[in-house]
Design a protein around this motif. Structure first.
Motif, short mmCIF file in Angstrom:
data_model
loop_
_atom_site.label_atom_id
_atom_site.label_comp_id
_atom_site.label_asym_id
_atom_site.label_seq_id
_atom_site.Cartn_x
_atom_site.Cartn_y
_atom_site.Cartn_z
N ALA A 130 0.83 -1.21 0.00
CA ALA A 130 0.00 0.00 0.00
C ALA A 130 0.86 1.26 0.00
O ALA A 130 0.51 2.26 -0.63
N LEU A 131 2.00 1.22 0.68
CA LEU A 131 2.90 2.37 0.65
C LEU A 131 3.47 2.59 -0.74
O LEU A 131 3.66 3.74 -1.17
N LEU A 132 3.74 1.51 -1.48
CA LEU A 132 4.09 1.67 -2.89
C LEU A 132 2.97 2.41 -3.63
O LEU A 132 3.21 3.34 -4.40
N GLN A 133 1.73 2.00 -3.36
CA GLN A 133 0.60 2.61 -4.04
C GLN A 133 0.39 4.07 -3.62
O GLN A 133 -0.11 4.86 -4.41
N VAL A 134 0.77 4.41 -2.40
CA VAL A 134 0.72 5.82 -1.98
C VAL A 134 1.59 6.66 -2.91
O VAL A 134 1.20 7.73 -3.37
N GLY A 135 2.80 6.18 -3.18
CA GLY A 135 3.68 6.90 -4.09
C GLY A 135 3.07 7.03 -5.48
O GLY A 135 3.12 8.10 -6.10
N TYR A 136 2.49 5.95 -5.98
CA TYR A 136 1.83 6.03 -7.28
C TYR A 136 0.69 7.04 -7.25
O TYR A 136 0.48 7.79 -8.21
N PHE A 137 -0.07 7.05 -6.16
CA PHE A 137 -1.22 7.95 -6.05
C PHE A 137 -0.76 9.41 -6.12
O PHE A 137 -1.38 10.23 -6.80
N ILE A 138 0.31 9.74 -5.44
CA ILE A 138 0.83 11.10 -5.47
C ILE A 138 1.24 11.49 -6.89
O ILE A 138 0.96 12.61 -7.35
N LEU A 139 1.90 10.57 -7.59
CA LEU A 139 2.25 10.86 -8.99
C LEU A 139 1.00 11.02 -9.85
O LEU A 139 0.97 11.85 -10.76
N GLY A 140 -0.04 10.25 -9.56
CA GLY A 140 -1.29 10.40 -10.29
C GLY A 140 -1.93 11.76 -10.07
O GLY A 140 -2.47 12.37 -11.00
N VAL A 141 -1.88 12.24 -8.84
CA VAL A 141 -2.39 13.59 -8.53
C VAL A 141 -1.63 14.63 -9.35
O VAL A 141 -2.23 15.53 -9.95
N ALA A 143 -0.07 14.10 -12.17
CA ALA A 143 -0.41 13.90 -13.58
C ALA A 143 -1.72 14.59 -13.94
O ALA A 143 -1.94 14.96 -15.09
N ALA A 144 -2.59 14.78 -12.95
CA ALA A 144 -3.86 15.46 -13.17
C ALA A 144 -3.71 16.98 -13.15
O ALA A 144 -4.70 17.70 -13.28
N GLY A 145 -2.48 17.47 -12.97
CA GLY A 145 -2.27 18.91 -12.88
C GLY A 145 -2.60 19.50 -11.54
O GLY A 145 -2.76 20.71 -11.39
N LEU A 146 -2.68 18.64 -10.53
CA LEU A 146 -2.98 19.07 -9.17
C LEU A 146 -1.74 18.90 -8.30
O LEU A 146 -0.76 18.28 -8.71
N ALA A 147 -1.81 19.45 -7.11
CA ALA A 147 -0.72 19.30 -6.15
C ALA A 147 -1.19 18.42 -5.01
O ALA A 147 -2.37 18.43 -4.64
N ALA A 148 -0.26 17.66 -4.46
CA ALA A 148 -0.54 16.80 -3.32
C ALA A 148 0.23 17.30 -2.11
O ALA A 148 1.37 17.74 -2.23
N GLY A 149 -0.41 17.22 -0.95
CA GLY A 149 0.25 17.54 0.30
C GLY A 149 0.16 16.36 1.24
O GLY A 149 -0.71 16.32 2.12
N PRO A 150 1.03 15.33 1.06
CA PRO A 150 0.96 14.15 1.92
C PRO A 150 1.46 14.44 3.32
O PRO A 150 2.43 15.18 3.51
N MET A 151 0.80 13.85 4.32
CA MET A 151 1.15 14.08 5.72
C MET A 151 1.07 12.78 6.50
O MET A 151 0.14 11.99 6.33
N THR A 152 2.04 12.58 7.38
CA THR A 152 1.98 11.49 8.34
C THR A 152 1.82 12.00 9.76
O THR A 152 1.80 11.20 10.70
N GLY A 153 1.71 13.30 9.91
CA GLY A 153 1.53 13.90 11.23
C GLY A 153 0.07 13.89 11.64
O GLY A 153 -0.64 14.89 11.50
N PHE A 154 -0.38 12.76 12.15
CA PHE A 154 -1.76 12.64 12.64
C PHE A 154 -1.84 11.45 13.58
O PHE A 154 -0.96 10.58 13.60
N ASP A 155 -2.90 11.39 14.35
CA ASP A 155 -3.15 10.30 15.28
C ASP A 155 -3.77 9.15 14.50
O ASP A 155 -4.98 9.12 14.27
#
Length: 201
Positions: A130-141, A143-155
């Motif tokens: 799934a972590l591999l897929q997280v990376g793919y998902f960010i690249l997909g975002v 590719a759509a001309g959007l920006a991603a702001g991934p965060m691991t700072g949460f409970d």
């Protein structure tokens, strides 16, 4: 000397869109992110590889004000404001029961379910893939001309309790998605060079 971008088959503009010019966004415009955009992102990244095609990533789109409020309460202080105002936020999680889907996605491998069902190593397998897929998902975002702001700072336990109480899904990353606002970026940090990372034996 050949410029390195010319060695690659992908057009330089596409290289820049996905990697060189792409940044982690911390602020977004109020332009909405549509269901069609998210569907197109997933339709692209679903083809990227996972071990045995297990595809354990699960995505929850947080759109309603009530759900957004519940999520923001579980974010670390530095991530609360940007999560509250992003056009769309996605919780990316893994499903340790991914093996239930294997007959549909891996029909030529008889007994694939039995490799994982009830076995503790399925959690590590699901999380890694799934972590591999997280990376793919960010690249997909991107590719759509959007920006991603991934965060691991949460409970994570709190998010799982709020959003996955009726399943065994476990959250990995929360990603804000949208068009970047002006001054959305921190200064770019340096990257390691080729000779620092790659060796030949």
């Amino acid at each position: 000397m050949t410029e390195l971008h010319n060695v690659l088959q992908l057009d330089k503009n596409a290289q820049d869109l996905l990697f060189r010019s792409a940044r982690t966004a911390n602020a977004f415009t109020d332009e909405p992110v549509t269901e069609q955009q998210v569907a197109a992102i997933y339709d692209l990244v679903k083809y990227a590889p996972t071990s045995m095609n297990i595809q354990p990533l699960r995505v929850v789109l947080v759109r309603s004000p009530e759900a957004r409020e519940r999520l923001v309460a579980r974010m670390s202080d530095g991530n609360k404001a940007k999560t509250a105002t992003a056009p769309l936020t996605a919780i990316l999680a893994y499903d340790p029961e991914f093996h239930e889907h294997l007959p549909a996605v891996f029909p030529h491998f008889q007994g694939a379910q039995d490799l994982f069902k009830g076995k503790p190593h399925r959690f590590d397998t699901a999380k890694f893939n799934a972590l591999l897929q997280v990376g793919y998902f960010i690249l997909g975002v991107r590719a759509a001309g959007l920006a991603a702001g991934p965060m691991t700072g949460f409970d994570a336990d709190g998010v799982d309790g709020e959003f996955f109480a009726d399943s065994q899904y476990r959250s990995l990353v929360v990603v804000n998605i949208g068009k970047p606002a002006e001054n959305a970026w921190f200064a770019r940090s340096p990257r390691l060079e080729f000779d620092q990372v790659v060796s030949t034996v």
